[in-house]
Design a protein around this motif. Structure first.
Motif, PDB file in Angstrom:
ATOM      1  N   MET A   1      20.287   8.246 -15.834  1.00 39.14           N
ATOM      2  CA  MET A   1      20.012   6.889 -16.309  1.00 39.14           C
ATOM      3  C   MET A   1      19.527   6.862 -17.753  1.00 39.14           C
ATOM      4  SD  MET A   1      18.266   5.036 -13.004  1.00 39.14           S
ATOM      5  CE  MET A   1      18.438   3.405 -13.755  1.00 39.14           C
ATOM      6  N   PHE A   2      18.864   7.961 -18.196  1.00 39.01           N
ATOM      7  CA  PHE A   2      18.318   8.017 -19.551  1.00 39.01           C
ATOM      8  C   PHE A   2      18.820   9.287 -20.253  1.00 39.01           C
ATOM      9  CE2 PHE A   2      15.205   5.878 -16.824  1.00 39.01           C
ATOM     10  CZ  PHE A   2      15.100   4.651 -17.469  1.00 39.01           C
ATOM     11  N   PRO A   3      20.116   9.399 -20.460  1.00 40.24           N
ATOM     12  CA  PRO A   3      20.652  10.640 -21.062  1.00 40.24           C
ATOM     13  C   PRO A   3      20.118  10.903 -22.462  1.00 40.24           C
ATOM     14  CG  PRO A   3      22.299   8.885 -21.070  1.00 40.24           C
ATOM     15  CD  PRO A   3      21.163   8.405 -20.218  1.00 40.24           C
ATOM     16  N   GLU A   4      19.718   9.841 -23.171  1.00 43.52           N
ATOM     17  CA  GLU A   4      19.241  10.021 -24.545  1.00 43.52           C
ATOM     18  C   GLU A   4      17.882  10.693 -24.599  1.00 43.52           C
ATOM     19  OE1 GLU A   4      17.602   6.179 -22.991  1.00 43.52           O
ATOM     20  OE2 GLU A   4      19.535   7.217 -22.921  1.00 43.52           O
ATOM     21  N   GLN A   5      17.165  10.752 -23.451  1.00 46.26           N
ATOM     22  CA  GLN A   5      15.832  11.333 -23.460  1.00 46.26           C
ATOM     23  C   GLN A   5      15.858  12.855 -23.557  1.00 46.26           C
ATOM     24  OE1 GLN A   5      12.703   9.556 -23.450  1.00 46.26           O
ATOM     25  NE2 GLN A   5      14.309   8.240 -24.239  1.00 46.26           N
ATOM     26  N   GLY A   6      16.909  13.471 -23.022  1.00 48.51           N
ATOM     27  CA  GLY A   6      16.976  14.925 -23.068  1.00 48.51           C
ATOM     28  C   GLY A   6      16.074  15.567 -22.063  1.00 48.51           C
ATOM     29  N   LYS A   7      16.307  16.838 -21.789  1.00 51.46           N
ATOM     30  CA  LYS A   7      15.584  17.526 -20.727  1.00 51.46           C
ATOM     31  C   LYS A   7      14.118  17.761 -21.045  1.00 51.46           C
ATOM     32  CE  LYS A   7      17.055  22.166 -22.206  1.00 51.46           C
ATOM     33  NZ  LYS A   7      17.943  21.756 -23.285  1.00 51.46           N
TER      34      LYS A   7
ATOM     35  N   PRO B   1       0.805  -1.223   0.000  1.00 51.27           N
ATOM     36  CA  PRO B   1       0.000   0.000   0.000  1.00 51.27           C
ATOM     37  C   PRO B   1       0.841   1.279   0.000  1.00 51.27           C
ATOM     38  CG  PRO B   1      -1.001  -1.609   1.440  1.00 51.27           C
ATOM     39  CD  PRO B   1       0.314  -2.195   0.998  1.00 51.27           C
ATOM     40  N   GLY B   2       0.393   2.230  -0.803  1.00 47.91           N
ATOM     41  CA  GLY B   2       1.092   3.490  -0.973  1.00 47.91           C
ATOM     42  C   GLY B   2       1.124   3.848  -2.451  1.00 47.91           C
ATOM     43  N   VAL B   3       1.671   5.004  -2.757  1.00 48.38           N
ATOM     44  CA  VAL B   3       1.811   5.452  -4.140  1.00 48.38           C
ATOM     45  C   VAL B   3       3.194   5.055  -4.645  1.00 48.38           C
ATOM     46  CG1 VAL B   3       1.818   7.424  -5.713  1.00 48.38           C
ATOM     47  CG2 VAL B   3       0.249   7.398  -3.764  1.00 48.38           C
ATOM     48  N   TRP B   4       3.208   4.327  -5.746  1.00 46.37           N
ATOM     49  CA  TRP B   4       4.453   3.883  -6.373  1.00 46.37           C
ATOM     50  C   TRP B   4       4.614   4.569  -7.718  1.00 46.37           C
ATOM     51  CZ3 TRP B   4       7.808  -0.261  -4.791  1.00 46.37           C
ATOM     52  CH2 TRP B   4       7.451  -0.838  -3.569  1.00 46.37           C
ATOM     53  N   GLY B   5       5.814   5.020  -7.998  1.00 44.87           N
ATOM     54  CA  GLY B   5       6.123   5.555  -9.313  1.00 44.87           C
ATOM     55  C   GLY B   5       6.843   4.498 -10.132  1.00 44.87           C
ATOM     56  N   LEU B   6       6.424   4.324 -11.375  1.00 48.61           N
ATOM     57  CA  LEU B   6       7.131   3.452 -12.306  1.00 48.61           C
ATOM     58  C   LEU B   6       7.706   4.360 -13.387  1.00 48.61           C
ATOM     59  CD1 LEU B   6       7.916   0.589 -13.217  1.00 48.61           C
ATOM     60  CD2 LEU B   6       5.770   0.487 -14.506  1.00 48.61           C
ATOM     61  N   LEU B   7       8.989   4.653 -13.269  1.00 51.73           N
ATOM     62  CA  LEU B   7       9.645   5.612 -14.143  1.00 51.73           C
ATOM     63  C   LEU B   7      10.444   4.900 -15.217  1.00 51.73           C
ATOM     64  CD1 LEU B   7      10.990   7.975 -11.349  1.00 51.73           C
ATOM     65  CD2 LEU B   7       9.132   8.490 -12.921  1.00 51.73           C
ATOM     66  N   GLY B   8      10.487   5.513 -16.375  1.00 52.02           N
ATOM     67  CA  GLY B   8      11.274   4.948 -17.457  1.00 52.02           C
ATOM     68  C   GLY B   8      11.034   5.697 -18.740  1.00 52.02           C
ATOM     69  N   ALA B   9      11.986   5.609 -19.641  1.00 56.68           N
ATOM     70  CA  ALA B   9      11.847   6.268 -20.933  1.00 56.68           C
ATOM     71  C   ALA B   9      10.770   5.582 -21.754  1.00 56.68           C
ATOM     72  CB  ALA B   9      13.190   6.221 -21.674  1.00 56.68           C
ATOM     73  N   ASN B  10      10.292   6.261 -22.776  1.00 57.29           N
ATOM     74  CA  ASN B  10       9.361   5.627 -23.707  1.00 57.29           C
ATOM     75  C   ASN B  10      10.031   4.397 -24.316  1.00 57.29           C
ATOM     76  OD1 ASN B  10       7.321   7.550 -23.374  1.00 57.29           O
ATOM     77  ND2 ASN B  10       8.236   8.914 -24.887  1.00 57.29           N
TER      78      ASN B  10
END
Length: 294
Positions: free
Chosen positions: A284-290, A27-36
């Motif tokens: 971790m995802f430098p190719e994504q850009g700002k 229980p709680g709020v989870w973030g699932l982060l990642g590039a497209n």
């Protein structure tokens, strides 16, 4: 209450979309982060039971979700990136239709729809056809349908897409409250959506769960690698292609502050800065850009 993703994989003919993912959600709020393209949506579709894993299992309180069947769907809420609806549906029609599919009684449906329309600020357009709504309003309709059955497990795929900053703030506050005694998983590449409300974060890269932890724990990876440099605007712009730039902002005195990532300072006069989730994301995802970090 526990949702376990146990060595889950999804293999297509020429691609492994999810590669032996392991994650235990409480229980709680989870973030699932990642590039497209990291595999977030595929993983979420498997958690929702829409897609079968090639390997591994997904369990709710120790029981595989396919075995639970209808019992799992009764406690589950899901907002996909794109949700379908009949063109003739008004907001009210759609929510009543979804409530019927979820097996909610008529009296409860009426009360719940009224409550949710107020929460997502759609009361005034309840009779309006969804096709005529703005992108942000459509997204709020989707959020409302995901909450109809008061789910114990709520999965949201890019939920704030199309929402303006005020709507996003209200939505984050809603989820923060909702996640007190429920499992809420938010898939996003917009770091600010989860940075301040997530109990825990999982970072997905190339189909794998690359890291799991609280924000304070995860950002330790980039501590000592975040720098601020004060420059003239023209000089700051010359560094955009030389260093991984997190952001650039102008000060009232005409100077420009450039926030960048590096193992050691590469711009004269650089000062160390406190690490944040957006810094870790770009590390971790430098190719994504700002442009991915808002």
């Amino acid at each position: 209450m526990k949702l376990e993703i146990c060595d889950v994989s999804k293999q297509y003919k020429d691609k492994c979309a999810v590669d032996h993912a392991n994650l235990t959600l409480t229980p709680g709020v989870w973030g699932l982060l990642g590039a497209n393209g990291a595999g977030k949506t595929t993983l979420m579709r498997m958690i929702a039971g829409i897609m079968k894993p090639t390997g591994g299992e997904i369990r709710y309180d120790g029981i595989e979700i396919d075995t639970l069947g209808e019992k799992y769907r009764d406690i589950f809420g899901y907002l996909p990136q794109e949700f379908g609806f009949y063109p003739g549906f008004s907001v009210q029609d759609y929510l009543e239709y979804m409530a019927a599919l979820k097996g909610i009684g008529k009296k409860e449906t009426k009360e719940k729809i009224q409550e949710l329309l107020e929460i997502v600020s759609l009361t005034d357009v309840r009779k309006k056809k969804i096709v005529k709504l703005s992108g942000g309003m459509k997204r709020r309709v989707g959020i409302a349908q995901a909450l109809l059955n008061d789910p114990k497990v709520l999965i949201l795929d890019e939920p704030t897409s199309g929402l303006d900053p005020g709507e996003r703030m209200r939505f984050r506050n809603l989820l923060s409250e909702f996640g007190r005694n429920r499992i809420v998983l938010i898939s996003t590449h917009i770091v600010s959506d989860v940075e301040y409300i997530a109990t825990c974060n999982a970072i997905m890269k190339d189909g794998k769960i690359a890291a799991v932890g609280e924000t304070e724990e995860l950002v330790k990876e980039v501590e000592g690698k975040v720098w601020n440099a004060v420059l003239d605007m023209a000089e700051a712009m010359t560094y955009e292609t030389k260093v991984p730039v997190v952001n650039i902002y102008n000060r009232e005195d005409g100077k420009t502050v450039l926030r960048y990532l590096a193992e050691r300072p590469v711009i004269s006069g650089s000062e160390p800065a406190d690490a944040r989730m957006e810094d870790l994301y770009l590390w971790m995802f430098p190719e994504q850009g700002k442009e991915e970090v808002r």
